[in-house]
Scaffold this motif. Structure first.
Motif, PDB file in Angstrom:
ATOM      1  N   LEU A  20       0.851  -1.199   0.000  1.00  0.00           N
ATOM      2  CA  LEU A  20       0.000   0.000   0.000  1.00  0.00           C
ATOM      3  C   LEU A  20       0.885   1.248   0.000  1.00  0.00           C
ATOM      4  O   LEU A  20       0.539   2.264  -0.588  1.00  0.00           O
ATOM      5  CB  LEU A  20      -0.913   0.013   1.227  1.00  0.00           C
ATOM      6  CG  LEU A  20      -2.183  -0.850   1.180  1.00  0.00           C
ATOM      7  CD1 LEU A  20      -1.937  -2.264   0.757  1.00  0.00           C
ATOM      8  CD2 LEU A  20      -2.895  -0.804   2.512  1.00  0.00           C
ATOM      9  N   ASN A  40      -7.075   8.118  -6.786  1.00  0.00           N
ATOM     10  CA  ASN A  40      -7.729   7.086  -5.961  1.00  0.00           C
ATOM     11  C   ASN A  40      -6.792   5.888  -5.834  1.00  0.00           C
ATOM     12  O   ASN A  40      -6.197   5.444  -6.820  1.00  0.00           O
ATOM     13  CB  ASN A  40      -9.037   6.610  -6.598  1.00  0.00           C
ATOM     14  CG  ASN A  40     -10.133   7.651  -6.525  1.00  0.00           C
ATOM     15  OD1 ASN A  40     -10.718   8.017  -7.524  1.00  0.00           O
ATOM     16  ND2 ASN A  40     -10.409   8.144  -5.344  1.00  0.00           N
ATOM     17  N   GLY A  41      -6.680   5.386  -4.617  1.00  0.00           N
ATOM     18  CA  GLY A  41      -5.887   4.180  -4.395  1.00  0.00           C
ATOM     19  C   GLY A  41      -4.392   4.409  -4.318  1.00  0.00           C
ATOM     20  O   GLY A  41      -3.622   3.448  -4.208  1.00  0.00           O
ATOM     21  N   ALA A  42      -3.961   5.686  -4.327  1.00  0.00           N
ATOM     22  CA  ALA A  42      -2.515   5.972  -4.321  1.00  0.00           C
ATOM     23  C   ALA A  42      -1.862   5.639  -2.980  1.00  0.00           C
ATOM     24  O   ALA A  42      -0.640   5.451  -2.909  1.00  0.00           O
ATOM     25  CB  ALA A  42      -2.284   7.439  -4.653  1.00  0.00           C
ATOM     26  N   GLY A  43      -2.670   5.608  -1.911  1.00  0.00           N
ATOM     27  CA  GLY A  43      -2.095   5.324  -0.594  1.00  0.00           C
ATOM     28  C   GLY A  43      -2.183   6.501   0.365  1.00  0.00           C
ATOM     29  O   GLY A  43      -1.584   6.482   1.446  1.00  0.00           O
ATOM     30  N   LYS A  44      -2.964   7.514   0.012  1.00  0.00           N
ATOM     31  CA  LYS A  44      -3.037   8.736   0.836  1.00  0.00           C
ATOM     32  C   LYS A  44      -3.605   8.443   2.225  1.00  0.00           C
ATOM     33  O   LYS A  44      -3.066   8.901   3.233  1.00  0.00           O
ATOM     34  CB  LYS A  44      -3.907   9.797   0.134  1.00  0.00           C
ATOM     35  CG  LYS A  44      -3.421  10.148  -1.271  1.00  0.00           C
ATOM     36  CD  LYS A  44      -4.272  11.199  -1.930  1.00  0.00           C
ATOM     37  CE  LYS A  44      -5.706  10.788  -2.193  1.00  0.00           C
ATOM     38  NZ  LYS A  44      -5.873   9.644  -3.128  1.00  0.00           N
ATOM     39  N   THR A  45      -4.701   7.679   2.266  1.00  0.00           N
ATOM     40  CA  THR A  45      -5.301   7.385   3.574  1.00  0.00           C
ATOM     41  C   THR A  45      -4.364   6.510   4.402  1.00  0.00           C
ATOM     42  O   THR A  45      -4.232   6.697   5.621  1.00  0.00           O
ATOM     43  CB  THR A  45      -6.666   6.696   3.380  1.00  0.00           C
ATOM     44  OG1 THR A  45      -7.490   7.566   2.610  1.00  0.00           O
ATOM     45  CG2 THR A  45      -7.349   6.419   4.708  1.00  0.00           C
ATOM     46  N   THR A  46      -3.691   5.589   3.743  1.00  0.00           N
ATOM     47  CA  THR A  46      -2.721   4.744   4.456  1.00  0.00           C
ATOM     48  C   THR A  46      -1.614   5.617   5.053  1.00  0.00           C
ATOM     49  O   THR A  46      -1.202   5.415   6.202  1.00  0.00           O
ATOM     50  CB  THR A  46      -2.130   3.690   3.492  1.00  0.00           C
ATOM     51  OG1 THR A  46      -3.208   3.001   2.851  1.00  0.00           O
ATOM     52  CG2 THR A  46      -1.252   2.698   4.221  1.00  0.00           C
ATOM     53  N   HIS A 204      -7.613  15.086  -3.631  1.00  0.00           N
ATOM     54  CA  HIS A 204      -7.512  14.593  -5.014  1.00  0.00           C
ATOM     55  C   HIS A 204      -7.415  15.756  -5.987  1.00  0.00           C
ATOM     56  O   HIS A 204      -7.099  15.561  -7.149  1.00  0.00           O
ATOM     57  CB  HIS A 204      -8.812  13.877  -5.433  1.00  0.00           C
ATOM     58  CG  HIS A 204      -9.132  12.650  -4.689  1.00  0.00           C
ATOM     59  ND1 HIS A 204     -10.192  12.557  -3.832  1.00  0.00           N
ATOM     60  CD2 HIS A 204      -8.555  11.437  -4.710  1.00  0.00           C
ATOM     61  CE1 HIS A 204     -10.249  11.343  -3.343  1.00  0.00           C
ATOM     62  NE2 HIS A 204      -9.271  10.640  -3.858  1.00  0.00           N
TER      63      HIS A 204
HETATM   64  N1  LIG Z   1      -6.233  -4.633   3.588  1.00  0.00           N
HETATM   65  C1  LIG Z   1      -5.938  -4.385   2.309  1.00  0.00           C
HETATM   66  N2  LIG Z   1      -5.518  -5.358   1.496  1.00  0.00           N
HETATM   67  C2  LIG Z   1      -5.189  -5.107   0.215  1.00  0.00           C
HETATM   68  N3  LIG Z   1      -5.246  -3.888  -0.343  1.00  0.00           N
HETATM   69  C3  LIG Z   1      -5.662  -2.877   0.417  1.00  0.00           C
HETATM   70  C4  LIG Z   1      -6.022  -3.040   1.772  1.00  0.00           C
HETATM   71  N4  LIG Z   1      -6.383  -1.848   2.270  1.00  0.00           N
HETATM   72  C5  LIG Z   1      -6.256  -0.955   1.258  1.00  0.00           C
HETATM   73  N5  LIG Z   1      -5.835  -1.564   0.158  1.00  0.00           N
HETATM   74  C6  LIG Z   1      -5.545  -0.945  -1.145  1.00  0.00           C
HETATM   75  O1  LIG Z   1      -4.460  -0.065  -0.968  1.00  0.00           O
HETATM   76  C7  LIG Z   1      -4.545   1.023  -1.873  1.00  0.00           C
HETATM   77  C8  LIG Z   1      -4.342   2.323  -1.142  1.00  0.00           C
HETATM   78  O2  LIG Z   1      -5.484   2.598  -0.346  1.00  0.00           O
HETATM   79  P1  LIG Z   1      -5.718   4.029   0.308  1.00  0.00           P
HETATM   80  O3  LIG Z   1      -7.066   4.013   0.918  1.00  0.00           O
HETATM   81  O4  LIG Z   1      -4.575   4.359   1.187  1.00  0.00           O
HETATM   82  O5  LIG Z   1      -5.679   4.972  -0.981  1.00  0.00           O
HETATM   83  P2  LIG Z   1      -6.175   6.479  -1.158  1.00  0.00           P
HETATM   84  O6  LIG Z   1      -5.107   7.182  -1.923  1.00  0.00           O
HETATM   85  O7  LIG Z   1      -6.545   7.067   0.153  1.00  0.00           O
HETATM   86  O8  LIG Z   1      -7.447   6.273  -2.056  1.00  0.00           O
HETATM   87  P3  LIG Z   1      -8.774   7.188  -2.221  1.00  0.00           P
HETATM   88  O9  LIG Z   1      -8.310   8.471  -2.797  1.00  0.00           O
HETATM   89  O10 LIG Z   1      -9.604   6.411  -3.177  1.00  0.00           O
HETATM   90  O11 LIG Z   1      -9.399   7.314  -0.867  1.00  0.00           O
HETATM   91  C9  LIG Z   1      -5.899   0.881  -2.561  1.00  0.00           C
HETATM   92  O12 LIG Z   1      -5.693   0.329  -3.848  1.00  0.00           O
HETATM   93  C10 LIG Z   1      -6.672  -0.085  -1.677  1.00  0.00           C
HETATM   94  O13 LIG Z   1      -7.591  -0.873  -2.420  1.00  0.00           O
END
Ligand SMILES: Nc1ncnc2c1ncn2[C@@H]1O[C@H](COP(=O)(O)OP(=O)(O)OP(=O)(O)O)[C@@H](O)[C@H]1O
Length: 277
Positions: A20, A40-46, A204
Protein backbone atom coordinates in the motif's frame (compact mmCIF):
# COMPACT_ATOMS: atom_id res chain seq x y z
CA UNK A 1 17.00 17.39 13.78
CA UNK A 2 14.71 18.79 16.50
CA UNK A 3 12.36 20.54 14.04
CA UNK A 4 10.94 17.37 12.46
CA UNK A 5 7.34 16.85 13.53
CA UNK A 6 6.99 13.72 11.42
CA UNK A 7 9.71 11.61 9.86
CA UNK A 8 9.15 8.49 7.78
CA UNK A 9 12.20 6.53 6.75
CA UNK A 10 11.77 3.88 4.04
CA UNK A 11 8.27 3.04 5.20
CA UNK A 12 6.51 0.10 3.57
CA UNK A 13 2.98 -1.02 4.43
CA UNK A 14 2.09 -4.46 3.03
CA UNK A 15 -1.33 -6.13 3.18
CA UNK A 16 -2.13 -9.49 1.59
CA UNK A 17 1.08 -9.35 -0.42
CA UNK A 18 0.29 -5.86 -1.79
CA UNK A 19 2.41 -2.80 -0.99
CA UNK A 20 0.00 0.00 0.00
CA UNK A 21 3.07 2.17 0.62
CA UNK A 22 6.52 1.33 -0.66
CA UNK A 23 9.79 2.80 0.58
CA UNK A 24 8.24 6.12 1.57
CA UNK A 25 10.64 8.64 3.11
CA UNK A 26 9.16 11.99 4.13
CA UNK A 27 10.00 14.72 6.62
CA UNK A 28 7.51 17.31 7.86
CA UNK A 29 9.07 20.16 9.82
CA UNK A 30 7.81 22.82 12.20
CA UNK A 31 5.95 25.66 10.52
CA UNK A 32 5.17 23.72 7.33
CA UNK A 33 1.78 23.34 5.62
CA UNK A 34 1.69 20.25 3.39
CA UNK A 35 -0.70 18.99 0.78
CA UNK A 36 -0.62 15.30 -0.23
CA UNK A 37 -2.02 14.69 -3.70
CA UNK A 38 -2.65 11.48 -5.58
CA UNK A 39 -5.28 9.56 -7.51
CA UNK A 40 -7.73 7.09 -5.96
CA UNK A 41 -5.89 4.18 -4.39
CA UNK A 42 -2.52 5.97 -4.32
CA UNK A 43 -2.09 5.32 -0.59
CA UNK A 44 -3.04 8.74 0.84
CA UNK A 45 -5.30 7.38 3.57
CA UNK A 46 -2.72 4.74 4.46
CA UNK A 47 -0.15 7.52 4.79
CA UNK A 48 -2.49 9.45 7.11
CA UNK A 49 -3.02 6.32 9.18
CA UNK A 50 0.73 6.10 9.65
CA UNK A 51 1.04 9.85 10.37
CA UNK A 52 -1.68 9.62 13.02
CA UNK A 53 -0.11 6.53 14.65
CA UNK A 54 -3.17 4.39 13.83
CA UNK A 55 -1.06 2.02 11.74
CA UNK A 56 2.44 0.64 12.10
CA UNK A 57 4.64 0.10 9.07
CA UNK A 58 5.56 -3.37 7.86
CA UNK A 59 9.09 -2.05 7.33
CA UNK A 60 10.86 1.23 7.99
CA UNK A 61 10.57 3.66 10.88
CA UNK A 62 8.21 6.46 11.86
CA UNK A 63 9.11 9.25 14.26
CA UNK A 64 6.12 11.30 15.33
CA UNK A 65 6.54 14.37 17.54
CA UNK A 66 9.96 13.16 18.56
CA UNK A 67 8.87 9.62 19.50
CA UNK A 68 9.52 6.42 17.58
CA UNK A 69 6.26 4.57 16.80
CA UNK A 70 6.26 1.27 18.62
CA UNK A 71 8.13 2.61 21.63
CA UNK A 72 5.64 5.13 23.06
CA UNK A 73 2.27 5.39 24.73
CA UNK A 74 -0.08 5.84 21.81
CA UNK A 75 -2.78 7.54 23.85
CA UNK A 76 -0.47 10.45 24.74
CA UNK A 77 0.69 10.72 21.15
CA UNK A 78 -2.80 10.69 19.65
CA UNK A 79 -3.85 13.52 21.93
CA UNK A 80 -1.18 15.64 20.25
CA UNK A 81 -2.34 14.91 16.70
CA UNK A 82 -5.65 16.33 15.44
CA UNK A 83 -7.36 14.31 12.72
CA UNK A 84 -10.37 15.10 10.55
CA UNK A 85 -11.13 12.20 8.26
CA UNK A 86 -14.31 10.45 7.19
CA UNK A 87 -12.35 7.19 7.26
CA UNK A 88 -10.19 7.56 10.38
CA UNK A 89 -12.47 9.50 12.73
CA UNK A 90 -16.11 9.17 13.72
CA UNK A 91 -18.50 12.08 13.36
CA UNK A 92 -20.26 13.44 16.46
CA UNK A 93 -23.74 11.98 17.08
CA UNK A 94 -26.52 13.84 15.22
CA UNK A 95 -28.22 14.95 18.44
CA UNK A 96 -25.01 16.37 19.97
CA UNK A 97 -25.02 20.11 20.65
CA UNK A 98 -22.35 21.71 18.46
CA UNK A 99 -20.50 23.23 21.43
CA UNK A 100 -20.42 19.79 23.08
CA UNK A 101 -19.22 18.18 19.85
CA UNK A 102 -16.11 20.35 20.15
CA UNK A 103 -15.50 20.47 23.91
CA UNK A 104 -15.77 16.67 24.32
CA UNK A 105 -12.53 16.29 22.34
CA UNK A 106 -10.80 17.25 25.60
CA UNK A 107 -11.90 13.89 27.02
CA UNK A 108 -11.51 12.08 23.69
CA UNK A 109 -15.21 11.18 23.72
CA UNK A 110 -18.01 11.61 21.23
CA UNK A 111 -21.37 12.30 22.84
CA UNK A 112 -21.31 14.37 26.03
CA UNK A 113 -22.30 12.43 29.14
CA UNK A 114 -21.63 13.70 32.64
CA UNK A 115 -18.02 14.81 32.23
CA UNK A 116 -17.34 18.17 33.86
CA UNK A 117 -15.84 20.91 31.70
CA UNK A 118 -14.23 24.07 32.98
CA UNK A 119 -15.43 27.43 31.71
CA UNK A 120 -12.03 27.86 30.10
CA UNK A 121 -12.66 24.72 27.98
CA UNK A 122 -16.13 25.86 26.97
CA UNK A 123 -14.73 29.27 26.03
CA UNK A 124 -11.98 27.65 23.99
CA UNK A 125 -14.51 25.48 22.14
CA UNK A 126 -16.64 28.57 21.39
CA UNK A 127 -13.56 30.51 20.23
CA UNK A 128 -12.53 27.71 17.88
CA UNK A 129 -16.03 27.53 16.47
CA UNK A 130 -15.89 31.30 15.95
CA UNK A 131 -12.52 30.97 14.22
CA UNK A 132 -14.12 28.54 11.75
CA UNK A 133 -17.19 30.66 11.07
CA UNK A 134 -19.56 28.68 13.33
CA UNK A 135 -20.17 31.19 16.12
CA UNK A 136 -23.92 31.19 15.42
CA UNK A 137 -24.15 27.40 15.49
CA UNK A 138 -23.03 26.58 19.04
CA UNK A 139 -26.52 25.69 20.28
CA UNK A 140 -27.58 23.75 17.18
CA UNK A 141 -27.33 19.96 17.03
CA UNK A 142 -24.69 18.43 14.79
CA UNK A 143 -27.26 16.56 12.71
CA UNK A 144 -28.95 19.79 11.61
CA UNK A 145 -25.80 21.26 10.04
CA UNK A 146 -24.95 21.43 6.36
CA UNK A 147 -22.02 19.35 5.10
CA UNK A 148 -19.78 22.43 4.97
CA UNK A 149 -20.71 23.43 8.53
CA UNK A 150 -20.05 19.88 9.76
CA UNK A 151 -16.56 19.94 8.26
CA UNK A 152 -15.80 23.22 9.99
CA UNK A 153 -17.13 21.97 13.34
CA UNK A 154 -14.98 18.85 13.00
CA UNK A 155 -11.89 20.95 12.36
CA UNK A 156 -12.68 23.00 15.48
CA UNK A 157 -13.06 19.72 17.39
CA UNK A 158 -9.69 18.45 16.11
CA UNK A 159 -8.05 21.65 17.35
CA UNK A 160 -9.60 21.48 20.83
CA UNK A 161 -6.66 19.56 22.33
CA UNK A 162 -4.21 22.11 20.91
CA UNK A 163 -2.50 19.51 18.70
CA UNK A 164 1.00 19.95 17.34
CA UNK A 165 0.05 18.27 14.05
CA UNK A 166 -3.28 18.58 12.24
CA UNK A 167 -4.21 16.01 9.57
CA UNK A 168 -7.09 16.92 7.25
CA UNK A 169 -8.37 14.21 4.91
CA UNK A 170 -10.10 15.84 1.94
CA UNK A 171 -11.68 18.63 4.00
CA UNK A 172 -13.37 20.11 0.89
CA UNK A 173 -14.52 16.74 -0.49
CA UNK A 174 -18.24 16.69 -1.27
CA UNK A 175 -18.78 20.42 -0.70
CA UNK A 176 -20.56 22.66 -3.19
CA UNK A 177 -18.67 25.57 -4.67
CA UNK A 178 -19.79 28.12 -2.07
CA UNK A 179 -19.07 25.85 0.89
CA UNK A 180 -15.71 24.86 -0.60
CA UNK A 181 -14.64 28.47 -1.07
CA UNK A 182 -15.83 29.41 2.43
CA UNK A 183 -13.78 26.56 3.88
CA UNK A 184 -10.72 27.40 1.79
CA UNK A 185 -10.87 31.02 2.92
CA UNK A 186 -10.79 29.84 6.55
CA UNK A 187 -8.01 27.33 5.86
CA UNK A 188 -6.02 30.08 4.13
CA UNK A 189 -6.31 32.28 7.20
CA UNK A 190 -5.38 29.28 9.36
CA UNK A 191 -2.31 28.52 7.22
CA UNK A 192 -1.09 32.09 7.73
CA UNK A 193 -1.44 31.91 11.52
CA UNK A 194 2.09 31.47 12.94
CA UNK A 195 0.79 29.66 16.03
CA UNK A 196 -1.40 27.21 14.08
CA UNK A 197 -0.10 23.62 14.17
CA UNK A 198 1.80 21.97 11.36
CA UNK A 199 -0.83 20.85 8.87
CA UNK A 200 -1.03 17.99 6.36
CA UNK A 201 -4.01 18.17 4.02
CA UNK A 202 -4.89 15.29 1.69
CA UNK A 203 -6.73 15.94 -1.55
CA UNK A 204 -7.51 14.59 -5.01
CA UNK A 205 -8.02 18.07 -6.45
CA UNK A 206 -5.53 20.91 -6.89
CA UNK A 207 -8.45 23.36 -6.75
CA UNK A 208 -8.93 22.37 -3.11
CA UNK A 209 -5.48 23.52 -2.00
CA UNK A 210 -5.72 26.61 0.23
CA UNK A 211 -3.42 29.56 -0.31
CA UNK A 212 -0.46 29.34 2.06
CA UNK A 213 0.39 25.67 1.56
CA UNK A 214 4.19 25.52 1.63
CA UNK A 215 4.98 21.94 0.55
CA UNK A 216 3.47 19.20 -1.59
CA UNK A 217 3.90 15.44 -1.79
CA UNK A 218 2.74 13.49 -4.83
CA UNK A 219 1.83 9.86 -4.28
CA UNK A 220 1.20 7.23 -6.94
CA UNK A 221 0.76 3.51 -6.39
CA UNK A 222 2.13 3.77 -2.87
CA UNK A 223 5.30 5.57 -3.87
CA UNK A 224 6.45 9.17 -3.56
CA UNK A 225 6.85 10.76 -6.99
CA UNK A 226 7.87 14.17 -5.66
CA UNK A 227 8.00 15.98 -2.33
CA UNK A 228 9.21 19.48 -1.56
CA UNK A 229 8.38 23.18 -1.76
CA UNK A 230 5.01 23.61 -3.43
CA UNK A 231 6.29 25.69 -6.36
CA UNK A 232 8.81 22.96 -7.27
CA UNK A 233 6.27 20.14 -7.10
CA UNK A 234 3.08 21.64 -8.59
CA UNK A 235 4.32 21.39 -12.16
CA UNK A 236 2.32 20.10 -15.11
CA UNK A 237 4.69 17.23 -15.90
CA UNK A 238 4.82 16.08 -12.28
CA UNK A 239 1.05 16.17 -11.76
CA UNK A 240 0.58 14.43 -15.14
CA UNK A 241 2.86 11.59 -14.01
CA UNK A 242 1.06 11.41 -10.67
CA UNK A 243 -2.47 11.20 -12.11
CA UNK A 244 -1.47 9.27 -15.26
CA UNK A 245 -3.04 11.78 -17.68
CA UNK A 246 -1.60 14.82 -19.49
CA UNK A 247 -2.45 17.81 -17.30
CA UNK A 248 -1.90 21.51 -17.57
CA UNK A 249 -1.51 23.10 -14.14
CA UNK A 250 -1.96 26.82 -13.73
CA UNK A 251 -1.71 28.99 -10.64
CA UNK A 252 -3.08 32.39 -9.80
CA UNK A 253 -2.74 34.27 -6.51
CA UNK A 254 -1.71 31.09 -4.72
CA UNK A 255 -4.59 28.91 -6.00
CA UNK A 256 -4.13 26.07 -8.48
CA UNK A 257 -6.24 24.73 -11.32
CA UNK A 258 -5.84 21.62 -13.47
CA UNK A 259 -7.24 20.70 -16.86
CA UNK A 260 -6.49 18.13 -19.49
CA UNK A 261 -3.57 19.35 -21.60
CA UNK A 262 -4.44 20.15 -25.20
CA UNK A 263 -3.06 17.41 -27.48
CA UNK A 264 0.13 18.38 -29.30
CA UNK A 265 -0.68 19.73 -32.80
CA UNK A 266 -0.29 17.10 -35.54
CA UNK A 267 2.44 17.84 -38.04
CA UNK A 268 0.87 19.26 -41.22
CA UNK A 269 1.45 17.39 -44.50
CA UNK A 270 3.77 19.34 -46.80
CA UNK A 271 1.95 21.70 -49.18
CA UNK A 272 1.76 20.29 -52.76
CA UNK A 273 4.32 21.72 -55.14
CA UNK A 274 2.82 24.40 -57.44
CA UNK A 275 1.84 23.06 -60.90
CA UNK A 276 4.32 24.01 -63.62
CA UNK A 277 3.15 27.10 -65.59
N1 LIG B 1 -6.23 -4.63 3.59
C1 LIG B 1 -5.94 -4.39 2.31
N2 LIG B 1 -5.52 -5.36 1.50
C2 LIG B 1 -5.19 -5.11 0.22
N3 LIG B 1 -5.25 -3.89 -0.34
C3 LIG B 1 -5.66 -2.88 0.42
C4 LIG B 1 -6.02 -3.04 1.77
N4 LIG B 1 -6.38 -1.85 2.27
C5 LIG B 1 -6.26 -0.96 1.26
N5 LIG B 1 -5.84 -1.56 0.16
C6 LIG B 1 -5.55 -0.94 -1.14
O1 LIG B 1 -4.46 -0.07 -0.97
C7 LIG B 1 -4.54 1.02 -1.87
C8 LIG B 1 -4.34 2.32 -1.14
O2 LIG B 1 -5.48 2.60 -0.35
P1 LIG B 1 -5.72 4.03 0.31
O3 LIG B 1 -7.07 4.01 0.92
O4 LIG B 1 -4.57 4.36 1.19
O5 LIG B 1 -5.68 4.97 -0.98
P2 LIG B 1 -6.17 6.48 -1.16
O6 LIG B 1 -5.11 7.18 -1.92
O7 LIG B 1 -6.55 7.07 0.15
O8 LIG B 1 -7.45 6.27 -2.06
P3 LIG B 1 -8.77 7.19 -2.22
O9 LIG B 1 -8.31 8.47 -2.80
O10 LIG B 1 -9.60 6.41 -3.18
O11 LIG B 1 -9.40 7.31 -0.87
C9 LIG B 1 -5.90 0.88 -2.56
O12 LIG B 1 -5.69 0.33 -3.85
C10 LIG B 1 -6.67 -0.08 -1.68
O13 LIG B 1 -7.59 -0.87 -2.42
Amino acid sequence: MPDAVLRLDKVTVRRDGVDLLRDVSWVVNQGERWVVLGPNGAGKTTLLQIASSRLFPTAGTVDLLGARLGRVNLHDLRYRVGVVSPVLTDAPPPDERVLDAVVTAGWSVLGRADEAYDDVDLRRAADLLGQFGCRGLVERTFGTLSEGERKRVQIARALMTDPELLLLDEPAGGLDLGAREALLRLLTRFAADPVAPVTVLVSHHVEEIPVGVTHALLLRRGQVLAAGPVAEVMLSERLSACFGIPLEITSSAGRYAARLAAPAPRPRPPAPAPAPA
